[in-house]
Design an enzyme around this catalytic site. Sequence first.
Site, PDB file in Angstrom:
ATOM      1  CB  SER A 251      -0.912   0.008   1.231  1.00 23.57           C
ATOM      2  OG  SER A 251      -1.602   1.238   1.326  1.00 23.57           O
ATOM      3  CE  LYS A 252       1.304   4.144  -5.854  1.00 20.57           C
ATOM      4  NZ  LYS A 252       0.909   5.010  -6.988  1.00 20.57           N
ATOM      5  NE  ARG A 253      -4.653   3.028   2.634  1.00 20.90           N
ATOM      6  CZ  ARG A 253      -5.228   2.338   1.651  1.00 20.90           C
ATOM      7  NH1 ARG A 253      -5.488   2.934   0.496  1.00 20.90           N
ATOM      8  NH2 ARG A 253      -5.520   1.065   1.787  1.00 20.90           N
ATOM      9  CG  ASP A 254       3.773   0.819   5.158  1.00 18.73           C
ATOM     10  OD1 ASP A 254       4.323   1.673   5.889  1.00 18.73           O
ATOM     11  OD2 ASP A 254       3.950  -0.405   5.292  1.00 18.73           O
TER      12      ASP A 254
END
Length: 319
Positions: A251-254
């Site tokens: 995830s790019k949210r990580d």
Amino acid sequence: MARRGRFAPTPSGLLHIGNALAALAAWLQMRQAGGEIVLRMEDIDKARSRPAFAEQILDDLRWLGLDWDEGPREGGPHAPYVQSQRESHYEEALERLRQADRLYPCYCSRSDLASLASAPHGLASEGAAYPGLCRSLTAEERAAKAAVKSSSLRFQMPAGRIVFRDGWRGSCSFDGEALGDFIVKRADGMFSYQLAVTVDDAAMGITDVLRGGDLLDSTPRQLALYEALGLPAPDFVHIPLLADEAGSRLSKRDKSLTLAALKESGAAPERVLGLLAALAGWLDRPEAVAASELIPLFKPVPGDRLVFGEASRRWLLKL
């Protein structure tokens, strides 16, 4: 003719380790072939793109040990290398597509398109296939809709199968109609990724496109654009994506897996490179290595996913 590859990040966020794999592979492909590498900022989504992200991406690539022959900071004969400064090129391409009768106005709203959620998706780069609701409108119907709604522009995909050879995956085949007609310019004036990348790769003389496997189904769409515009198409390679141990794409949210965060945490660029090389099979096991040392080791990477698990994270940070 010299081979020319490119890396084209979107400055809507920081460079992620998955992006770093694509950048490294594109760089290695060209350096091994004695070719040139172009860096281009794909910031056509002006609402989400930020100049600060673009500058950080350039710094992160330099930190990783990757250089480029043309692009931001370097300049070159195909400047500008920032898509938001190239819109006149996209408008010229649209006029050529109009003359070829390959465009039509689409008046469908977001709510109209949301009702297509159950339509076939294929791969995810364009979502549900558009069923051509506005393709066959009469001139009178279009005039009536235009009086009350703004329109986007859609490119009419050809019927039949689009077959191409991926440099690593082999023969690929897609049904043009099943992919659906796609937007090339939104009602708010924003040009689409599919149009911009096709026009820019052709204008910059790109011969080799290496990118993530999530964009595999963009290739038949772009090949249709190349054909309609009378432009030579590059060769394509789609590499596996980094995934967690459950097989889900990272995830790019990580935020902990951005290069900026890894650098802040004390990870050395040579360890990032060594881990990526081991995951890709260019090294037998992770070890600190410079980008230049990987050039003779570069080779195709099989599969759709490379597993980046907790052991990978711990090795990066020497935990």
